[in-house]
Design a protein around this motif. Sequence first.
Motif, mmCIF file in Angstrom:
data_model
loop_
_atom_site.group_PDB
_atom_site.id
_atom_site.type_symbol
_atom_site.label_atom_id
_atom_site.label_comp_id
_atom_site.label_asym_id
_atom_site.label_seq_id
_atom_site.Cartn_x
_atom_site.Cartn_y
_atom_site.Cartn_z
ATOM 1 N N UNK A 106 0.826 -1.207 0.000
ATOM 2 C CA UNK A 106 0.000 0.000 0.000
ATOM 3 C C UNK A 106 0.863 1.261 0.000
ATOM 4 N N UNK A 107 1.956 1.244 0.758
ATOM 5 C CA UNK A 107 2.874 2.393 0.782
ATOM 6 C C UNK A 107 3.518 2.598 -0.592
ATOM 7 N N UNK A 108 3.929 1.516 -1.216
ATOM 8 C CA UNK A 108 4.546 1.611 -2.546
ATOM 9 C C UNK A 108 3.542 2.136 -3.575
ATOM 10 N N UNK A 109 2.326 1.644 -3.492
ATOM 11 C CA UNK A 109 1.284 2.111 -4.414
ATOM 12 C C UNK A 109 1.041 3.597 -4.211
ATOM 13 N N UNK A 110 0.981 4.020 -2.953
ATOM 14 C CA UNK A 110 0.744 5.434 -2.648
ATOM 15 C C UNK A 110 1.819 6.319 -3.267
ATOM 16 N N UNK A 111 3.080 5.945 -3.083
ATOM 17 C CA UNK A 111 4.161 6.783 -3.617
ATOM 18 C C UNK A 111 4.184 6.726 -5.148
ATOM 19 N N UNK A 112 3.891 5.567 -5.718
ATOM 20 C CA UNK A 112 3.838 5.474 -7.178
ATOM 21 C C UNK A 112 2.695 6.329 -7.737
ATOM 22 N N UNK A 113 1.571 6.351 -7.049
ATOM 23 C CA UNK A 113 0.452 7.185 -7.496
ATOM 24 C C UNK A 113 0.841 8.666 -7.440
ATOM 25 N N UNK A 114 1.594 9.030 -6.409
ATOM 26 C CA UNK A 114 2.011 10.426 -6.294
ATOM 27 C C UNK A 114 2.904 10.796 -7.482
ATOM 28 N N UNK A 115 3.851 9.902 -7.791
ATOM 29 C CA UNK A 115 4.727 10.174 -8.930
ATOM 30 C C UNK A 115 3.984 10.033 -10.259
ATOM 31 N N UNK A 116 2.954 9.217 -10.299
ATOM 32 C CA UNK A 116 2.205 9.021 -11.546
ATOM 33 C C UNK A 116 1.167 10.112 -11.791
ATOM 34 N N UNK A 117 0.853 10.866 -10.766
ATOM 35 C CA UNK A 117 -0.164 11.923 -10.888
ATOM 36 C C UNK A 117 0.349 13.027 -11.802
ATOM 37 N N UNK A 137 4.314 21.220 -9.722
ATOM 38 C CA UNK A 137 5.504 20.729 -10.405
ATOM 39 C C UNK A 137 6.752 21.015 -9.583
ATOM 40 N N UNK A 138 6.691 22.081 -8.835
ATOM 41 C CA UNK A 138 7.820 22.424 -7.971
ATOM 42 C C UNK A 138 8.055 21.321 -6.928
ATOM 43 N N UNK A 139 6.989 20.715 -6.424
ATOM 44 C CA UNK A 139 7.117 19.647 -5.430
ATOM 45 C C UNK A 139 7.874 18.462 -6.016
ATOM 46 N N UNK A 140 7.564 18.076 -7.247
ATOM 47 C CA UNK A 140 8.273 16.978 -7.906
ATOM 48 C C UNK A 140 9.727 17.373 -8.113
ATOM 49 N N UNK A 141 9.937 18.583 -8.541
ATOM 50 C CA UNK A 141 11.294 19.045 -8.842
ATOM 51 C C UNK A 141 12.169 19.000 -7.594
ATOM 52 N N UNK A 142 11.663 19.535 -6.491
ATOM 53 C CA UNK A 142 12.471 19.586 -5.271
ATOM 54 C C UNK A 142 12.509 18.247 -4.524
ATOM 55 N N UNK A 148 10.157 8.390 -2.791
ATOM 56 C CA UNK A 148 10.328 7.006 -3.253
ATOM 57 C C UNK A 148 11.421 6.313 -2.447
ATOM 58 N N UNK A 149 12.542 6.988 -2.230
ATOM 59 C CA UNK A 149 13.647 6.380 -1.478
ATOM 60 C C UNK A 149 13.226 6.094 -0.029
ATOM 61 N N UNK A 150 12.491 7.047 0.562
ATOM 62 C CA UNK A 150 12.023 6.846 1.953
ATOM 63 C C UNK A 150 11.110 5.628 2.061
ATOM 64 N N UNK A 151 10.180 5.507 1.151
ATOM 65 C CA UNK A 151 9.251 4.365 1.181
ATOM 66 C C UNK A 151 10.011 3.075 0.921
ATOM 67 N N UNK A 152 10.932 3.087 -0.043
ATOM 68 C CA UNK A 152 11.715 1.875 -0.325
ATOM 69 C C UNK A 152 12.511 1.452 0.910
#
Length: 160
Positions: A106-117, A137-142, A148-152
């Motif tokens: 569920x955590x991996x799915x959540x982070x993937x959804x955030x990056x996939x949004x 877009x600034x959030x993705x950039x920074x 992803x690394x934290x969840x992994x």
Amino acid sequence: MTDTEKKIAEIRKSAEEARKTDRSWVDGQDYADDVEFLLDELERERAAHNAHVAELCELVKENRKLLEERDEARSKAEEAWKEIDSLEEQLLSSQQEIERLREDRDKLIEVLRWYADKTNYVQEVHHLRHGTLIGPAEAIYYDEGRRARDILREVGVTVE
């Protein structure tokens, strides 16, 4: 009263009378037939007794065998219960592991959804009186993949 019991009672009565008169012969009666009868009866009773003893010995052997079988069955049952207990522990452990893995998924799915949004990649520019505000877009950039690394790491994956 059976014929044998009657004959024995008759012989006892004659023997008692002989004791009273202190003689081994009473009224000229010969006790040889009585003694022979009693010896035959004794032999018959002894044979019946021996047959009963033999039967009891067989029953004792059978009883011992049954007791051994019972003890063996009890031992197998105890082993089976131990195996059941062990399997129940394994099942519980597996269920806990499945629950942990579901949480990780569920955590991996959540982070993937955030990056996939896609909206996280659209840069919105808002002009305000005092400056410019940049959108998601600034959030993705920074972020630079930090989420992803934290969840992994949280789910046990080594991240460089």
